[in-house]
Scaffold this motif. Sequence first.
Motif, PDB file in Angstrom:
ATOM      1  N   PHE A  23      39.717  28.210  39.303  1.00  0.00           N
ATOM      2  CA  PHE A  23      39.409  27.486  40.534  1.00  0.00           C
ATOM      3  C   PHE A  23      38.740  28.394  41.561  1.00  0.00           C
ATOM      4  N   VAL A  24      39.307  29.576  41.768  1.00  0.00           N
ATOM      5  CA  VAL A  24      38.824  30.482  42.816  1.00  0.00           C
ATOM      6  C   VAL A  24      37.472  31.104  42.462  1.00  0.00           C
ATOM      7  N   TYR A  25      37.293  31.479  41.203  1.00  0.00           N
ATOM      8  CA  TYR A  25      36.086  32.218  40.814  1.00  0.00           C
ATOM      9  C   TYR A  25      35.066  31.379  40.043  1.00  0.00           C
ATOM     10  N   GLY A  26      35.334  30.085  39.895  1.00  0.00           N
ATOM     11  CA  GLY A  26      34.360  29.205  39.269  1.00  0.00           C
ATOM     12  C   GLY A  26      34.147  29.465  37.794  1.00  0.00           C
ATOM     13  N   ARG A  27      35.239  29.427  37.032  1.00  0.00           N
ATOM     14  CA  ARG A  27      35.149  29.580  35.586  1.00  0.00           C
ATOM     15  C   ARG A  27      35.682  28.317  34.908  1.00  0.00           C
ATOM     16  N   PRO A  81      31.583  40.306  38.184  1.00  0.00           N
ATOM     17  CA  PRO A  81      30.664  41.037  37.304  1.00  0.00           C
ATOM     18  C   PRO A  81      29.204  40.683  37.589  1.00  0.00           C
ATOM     19  N   LYS A  82      28.298  41.567  37.203  1.00  0.00           N
ATOM     20  CA  LYS A  82      26.877  41.310  37.401  1.00  0.00           C
ATOM     21  C   LYS A  82      26.346  40.289  36.402  1.00  0.00           C
ATOM     22  N   THR A  83      26.871  40.331  35.190  1.00  0.00           N
ATOM     23  CA  THR A  83      26.461  39.371  34.164  1.00  0.00           C
ATOM     24  C   THR A  83      27.694  38.729  33.550  1.00  0.00           C
ATOM     25  N   ILE A  84      27.518  37.498  33.041  1.00  0.00           N
ATOM     26  CA  ILE A  84      28.626  36.750  32.455  1.00  0.00           C
ATOM     27  C   ILE A  84      28.306  36.420  31.001  1.00  0.00           C
ATOM     28  N   ILE A  85      29.253  36.671  30.129  1.00  0.00           N
ATOM     29  CA  ILE A  85      29.098  36.373  28.709  1.00  0.00           C
ATOM     30  C   ILE A  85      29.495  34.924  28.464  1.00  0.00           C
ATOM     31  N   ASP A 140      38.077  41.963  33.534  1.00  0.00           N
ATOM     32  CA  ASP A 140      37.827  41.591  32.142  1.00  0.00           C
ATOM     33  C   ASP A 140      37.699  40.078  31.995  1.00  0.00           C
ATOM     34  N   THR A 141      38.552  39.347  32.697  1.00  0.00           N
ATOM     35  CA  THR A 141      38.548  37.885  32.614  1.00  0.00           C
ATOM     36  C   THR A 141      37.225  37.306  33.079  1.00  0.00           C
ATOM     37  N   LEU A 142      36.735  37.802  34.215  1.00  0.00           N
ATOM     38  CA  LEU A 142      35.549  37.216  34.835  1.00  0.00           C
ATOM     39  C   LEU A 142      34.244  37.599  34.141  1.00  0.00           C
ATOM     40  N   LYS A 143      34.329  38.467  33.147  1.00  0.00           N
ATOM     41  CA  LYS A 143      33.132  38.787  32.361  1.00  0.00           C
ATOM     42  C   LYS A 143      32.743  37.617  31.454  1.00  0.00           C
ATOM     43  N   TYR A 144      33.688  36.678  31.276  1.00  0.00           N
ATOM     44  CA  TYR A 144      33.472  35.559  30.361  1.00  0.00           C
ATOM     45  C   TYR A 144      33.356  34.240  31.137  1.00  0.00           C
ATOM     46  N   SER A 145      32.654  33.289  30.534  1.00  0.00           N
ATOM     47  CA  SER A 145      32.414  31.999  31.200  1.00  0.00           C
ATOM     48  C   SER A 145      33.618  31.067  31.114  1.00  0.00           C
ATOM     49  N   VAL A 146      34.510  31.321  30.134  1.00  0.00           N
ATOM     50  CA  VAL A 146      35.652  30.430  29.910  1.00  0.00           C
ATOM     51  C   VAL A 146      36.949  31.238  29.880  1.00  0.00           C
ATOM     52  N   ILE A 147      37.980  30.694  30.515  1.00  0.00           N
ATOM     53  CA  ILE A 147      39.312  31.299  30.513  1.00  0.00           C
ATOM     54  C   ILE A 147      40.222  30.430  29.653  1.00  0.00           C
ATOM     55  N   LEU A 148      40.912  31.055  28.716  1.00  0.00           N
ATOM     56  CA  LEU A 148      41.847  30.336  27.843  1.00  0.00           C
ATOM     57  C   LEU A 148      43.265  30.507  28.369  1.00  0.00           C
ATOM     58  N   ASP A 149      43.959  29.389  28.534  1.00  0.00           N
ATOM     59  CA  ASP A 149      45.326  29.383  29.068  1.00  0.00           C
ATOM     60  C   ASP A 149      46.215  28.679  28.046  1.00  0.00           C
ATOM     61  N   ILE A 150      47.139  29.430  27.445  1.00  0.00           N
ATOM     62  CA  ILE A 150      47.997  28.863  26.404  1.00  0.00           C
ATOM     63  C   ILE A 150      49.453  28.882  26.858  1.00  0.00           C
ATOM     64  N   PRO A 189      50.510  31.797  45.926  1.00  0.00           N
ATOM     65  CA  PRO A 189      49.455  32.331  46.797  1.00  0.00           C
ATOM     66  C   PRO A 189      48.489  33.181  45.977  1.00  0.00           C
ATOM     67  N   TYR A 190      47.230  33.120  46.348  1.00  0.00           N
ATOM     68  CA  TYR A 190      46.229  33.843  45.561  1.00  0.00           C
ATOM     69  C   TYR A 190      45.108  34.302  46.486  1.00  0.00           C
ATOM     70  N   SER A 191      44.818  35.587  46.444  1.00  0.00           N
ATOM     71  CA  SER A 191      43.781  36.155  47.304  1.00  0.00           C
ATOM     72  C   SER A 191      42.476  36.354  46.543  1.00  0.00           C
ATOM     73  N   TYR A 192      41.397  35.940  47.147  1.00  0.00           N
ATOM     74  CA  TYR A 192      40.071  36.158  46.568  1.00  0.00           C
ATOM     75  C   TYR A 192      39.706  37.639  46.705  1.00  0.00           C
ATOM     76  N   LEU A 193      39.252  38.243  45.603  1.00  0.00           N
ATOM     77  CA  LEU A 193      38.853  39.651  45.604  1.00  0.00           C
ATOM     78  C   LEU A 193      37.351  39.732  45.327  1.00  0.00           C
ATOM     79  N   SER A 194      36.612  40.255  46.270  1.00  0.00           N
ATOM     80  CA  SER A 194      35.150  40.268  46.138  1.00  0.00           C
ATOM     81  C   SER A 194      34.641  41.383  45.229  1.00  0.00           C
ATOM     82  N   ASP A 195      35.465  42.408  44.982  1.00  0.00           N
ATOM     83  CA  ASP A 195      34.986  43.571  44.240  1.00  0.00           C
ATOM     84  C   ASP A 195      35.203  43.469  42.724  1.00  0.00           C
ATOM     85  N   VAL A 196      35.554  42.282  42.233  1.00  0.00           N
ATOM     86  CA  VAL A 196      35.802  42.132  40.798  1.00  0.00           C
ATOM     87  C   VAL A 196      34.731  41.282  40.109  1.00  0.00           C
TER      88      VAL A 196
END
Length: 310
Positions: free
Chosen positions: A246-250, A153-157, A217-227, A144-151
């Motif tokens: 999936f949830v935040y469009g990265r 960022p204004k700009t994405i690296i 911190d994760t959503l400040k970037y355009s790509v998420i690395l999963d190892i 289960p995963y809840s969408y959080l609107s307050d995380v």
Amino acid sequence: MFEELIVSKKAIFINKYLDEKNFLRRELLKIFYKDKVNAFLQGCFEPIMLPKFSITEQLKNYIEEDSVVIFTNASLQKVYSEKNLKKIKLQYPHVRFVLLLVDSIFQPQAKKAVELSKKGVFDLIYTYNNDDAQKLGYIYWPTPYSYLSDVIPKTIINGVYFCGSDKGRANILDRFADKFNELGVKYKFNVFGNHRKYKNFSVESYDLKDYREVLKDTLKYSVILDICQESHGEKCGLSLRVYEAFVYGRTLVTNNKKIKEFEYYDPSYMHYIENENDIRLEWFQEKVNSQYLGQLSPNLLVEDICKRII
């Protein structure tokens, strides 16, 4: 995971085992419930100390109502035993116990929960790992995963972020960092474990970091690395990194083969790689068209639990 339920006031979040007001009793019980101590005592102190569990203190308020207690596997590592869980169920006949495994059965933090799952304590058992579900007869359910609107960022690296424990992945991450340097891609790795310096980053000493801060911190970037850990290979279930993408469009870059089994797998922005040489520069510029419409909401899990219990 359950933020949407808590905000809607459909659930109560319990984040401590004991509801003890007396300082001396609280400290004594902390000692008795330490892993090494209780491995010897086996809960023999409970009939004398009569610990007040936070769950029972909450259930007293709903003694005549049908209630469901959802345990994650992490919540079962210290205090709860087969004996005291069954005692609670006898005290409160209207309560149902549900186990939600958010770690694979080979992980140390799932060991106690797997043992309890064989004792008839739980009315329903869910797992995020489809292989574990088939092997042990559990119910498969995405974490289960809840969408959080307050995380947000204004700009994405235009770059990539990784956060997680070392667990044997530091050498792999160092190779990935070499590749990102070669491509001129910005990256940030927060790796936790026994402090050690690598060529491109340092493993930081273990630290409990609030998930909301990790997500920011994760959503400040355009790509998420999963190892995925090489030693665990195909045993790896899907991590939260997949849900975040999936949830935040990265864009997601992962070496976990099971990404292709994800119900909402989209190869246009979820990229499976075998090693760092499969990485493509254009992935860091792509616009993600995620189709997230609440498919991972904890409300859906609760609806499923209610249907099965009824």
